[in-house]
Each structure stands twice: as structure tokens, then as C-alpha cells.
Design a protein around this motif. Sequence first.
Motif, mmCIF file in Angstrom:
data_model
loop_
_atom_site.group_PDB
_atom_site.id
_atom_site.type_symbol
_atom_site.label_atom_id
_atom_site.label_comp_id
_atom_site.label_asym_id
_atom_site.label_seq_id
_atom_site.Cartn_x
_atom_site.Cartn_y
_atom_site.Cartn_z
ATOM 1 N N SER A 1 68.067 -75.067 -40.358
ATOM 2 C CA SER A 1 67.928 -76.494 -40.079
ATOM 3 C C SER A 1 66.510 -76.756 -39.577
ATOM 4 O O SER A 1 65.765 -75.815 -39.265
ATOM 5 C CB SER A 1 68.936 -76.904 -39.006
ATOM 6 O OG SER A 1 68.601 -76.271 -37.771
ATOM 7 N N PRO A 2 66.102 -78.019 -39.459
ATOM 8 C CA PRO A 2 64.800 -78.299 -38.839
ATOM 9 C C PRO A 2 64.663 -77.683 -37.448
ATOM 10 O O PRO A 2 63.603 -77.175 -37.087
ATOM 11 C CB PRO A 2 64.773 -79.833 -38.788
ATOM 12 C CG PRO A 2 65.606 -80.251 -39.954
ATOM 13 C CD PRO A 2 66.731 -79.241 -40.006
ATOM 14 N N ALA A 3 65.763 -77.714 -36.680
ATOM 15 C CA ALA A 3 65.721 -77.112 -35.341
ATOM 16 C C ALA A 3 65.528 -75.602 -35.432
ATOM 17 O O ALA A 3 64.773 -75.006 -34.657
ATOM 18 C CB ALA A 3 66.999 -77.445 -34.576
ATOM 19 N N GLY A 4 66.236 -74.963 -36.390
ATOM 20 C CA GLY A 4 66.096 -73.526 -36.561
ATOM 21 C C GLY A 4 64.691 -73.142 -36.986
ATOM 22 O O GLY A 4 64.115 -72.164 -36.485
ATOM 23 N N ARG A 5 64.108 -73.906 -37.907
ATOM 24 C CA ARG A 5 62.736 -73.618 -38.352
ATOM 25 C C ARG A 5 61.748 -73.817 -37.207
ATOM 26 O O ARG A 5 60.795 -73.048 -37.049
ATOM 27 C CB ARG A 5 62.372 -74.521 -39.536
ATOM 28 C CG ARG A 5 63.156 -74.206 -40.799
ATOM 29 C CD ARG A 5 62.646 -74.995 -42.007
ATOM 30 N NE ARG A 5 63.513 -74.746 -43.144
ATOM 31 C CZ ARG A 5 63.434 -73.674 -43.906
ATOM 32 N NH1 ARG A 5 62.511 -72.750 -43.652
ATOM 33 N NH2 ARG A 5 64.257 -73.508 -44.927
ATOM 34 N N ALA A 6 61.989 -74.848 -36.409
ATOM 35 C CA ALA A 6 61.104 -75.085 -35.276
ATOM 36 C C ALA A 6 61.192 -73.940 -34.272
ATOM 37 O O ALA A 6 60.181 -73.494 -33.720
ATOM 38 C CB ALA A 6 61.458 -76.414 -34.603
ATOM 39 N N PHE A 7 62.420 -73.448 -34.037
ATOM 40 C CA PHE A 7 62.575 -72.336 -33.095
ATOM 41 C C PHE A 7 61.848 -71.094 -33.588
ATOM 42 O O PHE A 7 61.109 -70.456 -32.823
ATOM 43 C CB PHE A 7 64.069 -72.023 -32.915
ATOM 44 C CG PHE A 7 64.339 -70.914 -31.940
ATOM 45 C CD1 PHE A 7 64.360 -71.152 -30.577
ATOM 46 C CD2 PHE A 7 64.539 -69.613 -32.393
ATOM 47 C CE1 PHE A 7 64.583 -70.116 -29.674
ATOM 48 C CE2 PHE A 7 64.767 -68.585 -31.506
ATOM 49 C CZ PHE A 7 64.797 -68.842 -30.138
ATOM 50 N N LEU A 8 62.041 -70.750 -34.854
ATOM 51 C CA LEU A 8 61.364 -69.579 -35.392
ATOM 52 C C LEU A 8 59.860 -69.757 -35.382
ATOM 53 O O LEU A 8 59.101 -68.788 -35.261
ATOM 54 C CB LEU A 8 61.857 -69.294 -36.820
ATOM 55 C CG LEU A 8 63.314 -68.841 -36.917
ATOM 56 C CD1 LEU A 8 63.753 -68.801 -38.373
ATOM 57 C CD2 LEU A 8 63.498 -67.469 -36.274
ATOM 58 N N GLY A 9 59.400 -71.014 -35.508
ATOM 59 C CA GLY A 9 57.969 -71.270 -35.470
ATOM 60 C C GLY A 9 57.354 -71.019 -34.119
ATOM 61 O O GLY A 9 56.129 -70.869 -34.004
ATOM 62 N N THR A 10 58.176 -70.977 -33.056
ATOM 63 C CA THR A 10 57.660 -70.691 -31.721
ATOM 64 C C THR A 10 57.536 -69.199 -31.439
ATOM 65 O O THR A 10 56.955 -68.806 -30.426
ATOM 66 C CB THR A 10 58.553 -71.318 -30.636
ATOM 67 O OG1 THR A 10 59.844 -70.687 -30.665
ATOM 68 C CG2 THR A 10 58.724 -72.816 -30.865
ATOM 69 N N LEU A 11 58.100 -68.359 -32.329
ATOM 70 C CA LEU A 11 58.053 -66.920 -32.120
ATOM 71 C C LEU A 11 56.691 -66.376 -32.496
ATOM 72 O O LEU A 11 56.056 -66.844 -33.440
ATOM 73 C CB LEU A 11 59.128 -66.218 -32.954
ATOM 74 C CG LEU A 11 60.566 -66.693 -32.777
ATOM 75 C CD1 LEU A 11 61.499 -65.827 -33.612
ATOM 76 C CD2 LEU A 11 60.976 -66.650 -31.320
ATOM 77 N N ALA A 12 56.256 -65.374 -31.763
ATOM 78 C CA ALA A 12 54.983 -64.727 -32.091
ATOM 79 C C ALA A 12 55.077 -64.077 -33.450
ATOM 80 O O ALA A 12 56.111 -63.467 -33.782
ATOM 81 C CB ALA A 12 54.637 -63.693 -31.021
ATOM 82 N N PRO A 13 54.033 -64.183 -34.301
ATOM 83 C CA PRO A 13 54.074 -63.592 -35.637
ATOM 84 C C PRO A 13 54.134 -62.074 -35.558
ATOM 85 O O PRO A 13 53.715 -61.480 -34.583
ATOM 86 C CB PRO A 13 52.772 -64.081 -36.271
ATOM 87 C CG PRO A 13 51.868 -64.386 -35.132
ATOM 88 C CD PRO A 13 52.766 -64.866 -34.010
#
Length: 284
Positions: free
Chosen positions: A272-284
Motif C-alpha cells: 500500500s502507499p503506507a507500506g511503500r512509505a515505511f520501506l522508504g524510511t529504511l536504510a538502503p
Amino acid sequence: MEYFLATVDNDGLALAAEALGVTKPSLSKGLRNLERDLGVDLFHRVGRGLVLSAAGKAFVGPARQIVRDLVAAESSLVDVSGLPRGRLDICASAHVAEGPVTELIGSFRKQYPGVVVRLADLRPVDVVASLIRDGHCEIAFSHFPFSAPGLTTRVLGIHEYWLVVPHDAEIVWRDPFPLDDLPDIPVVGLPKESSSRTVIEKALQAAGRRTTLSAVVEQREAVGAFVVEGVGMSFMERTLAERAAGGGARICPLDPPITAPYGVIYDEARLSPAGRAFLGTLAP
């Protein structure tokens, strides 16, 4: 629907109420209301327990679909500023949840206050692919190596396990402590199905060291207290070991170190948009 599924997944009212953060009377009333609306008994009341009826068993799948669709609909929304809102369901094993995942959720919530995060326990018996596919969660955290065909996995960090010994143990102390020359003290351990116990036993086997158990503790947070009280020594993730040291235990790293990588698991196509946003906060 959520009350019903929580009761099914937690094998009864007490744990379901705890998981949902409601009282048992409220949960019981909610189930009765659902049964009244459907016109069937979803459970047989046996003593103080509940057993799924035939109608209840048939209703589990449709109920999951309804809840999954509702969560997906809520999570597809954005607020007036374009930020995700709704709910994000995450499953995490107990060994990972307390430290890394808690910090990640805290950071995410500061950036996306419109998203409510629900964190559920990932048990050793759970099949992560099914949890994600059936809508129990969108993102899962666990120790690796992890087999998840069709899912994306990312290693995020490494846990290191330290030796934790009662403060009054009569041993020659070394720091780090050689893994092949551990103290002759029985071990306070976790259940066999625990991923951390598997990692530790493999490391001990490789070092040619055998240990005996003094106690098996379901709650990993309680292991340190058992060590402090002299029940035995243990091998604990560094953060928990340091907490045990605050209670009086002696701790130190091991040589060679015992480590276990941990990471995140998800289905790219189901985010979901929320899930993508959460993963986007993780360090690469």
C-alpha cells in the motif's frame, strides 16, 4: 470481524482481548453481536472456552477477505498534503521487534502521523508467505536466512549474542569468553522452536561445546532475571544482555562471536502507499 479473527488466531478470548487491547466482556459482546447479525453460532461455548462451529470454520476465509479489503482500502488513501494514511500491519518475531522494529516504527510515525501501525507477533510456526498473502500483515521482520519464494527480502542488521552469567559464579572471567571453553554452568534457554536457540546451538556445536539446560523460558525478556537469580547462565542478544547487567549479571562477548542477521520481508506487488512509505524510511 476483527474480534472474530483475533479469537480464532489467539485460541480464545483472553489472549484475543489482550492482542486487541479490549476487555474480555467487550470482546464477548462483539462476538455475540456478530453472531446475531449473521444468524448463526460461530463458536460452541464449552465451559469457559470457545470452539469454532462448522459455520465459524466456513466463515474464517470470508472474514479475512473482508478485513483485508477494508485495510487495503484505508491504506490506499492519502491526506490533503499527499501523505499516506490508514493502517499498516506489521508482523515481527520477538527477537527483532523490541529494538530495531520499535525504533523504525517510531521514526516512521513522526514522518507519517496519519498512519496507524499494528504490530503483531511473528511466531516460529507462522508461514510468512501465507501471512502476507492472506492479509495478516503487509510487512514482516525476522531473522535470516529466510526462505520466502515470491517475496522480497532485505537484510537490515545483525544481532550479536553475549554470554550472561550470574554475578556470584565462581569462574575465571575472560573478555571475550572463548566459545570452546565456556563455564560449566547449566543454561537458561528458550524453547526449541526459537530461531535464536537454533543459531546458538549451531555455534556451540561448531565449537565442539556441549551444554545442559537448567530452565526453558517462553518469554525471552525473563531470561535475564533467571540468570540474575542464579538459575544458570545464558546467551542473550546484546541489548537484553546489557539490561541483565543492570540487574547484576556479568556479561561479555564471545570468541568467536555468535551472530544472526535480521531483515524485512514483503510482497512488492501488494504494498500500500503506507507500506511503500515505511520501506522508504529504511536504510538502503
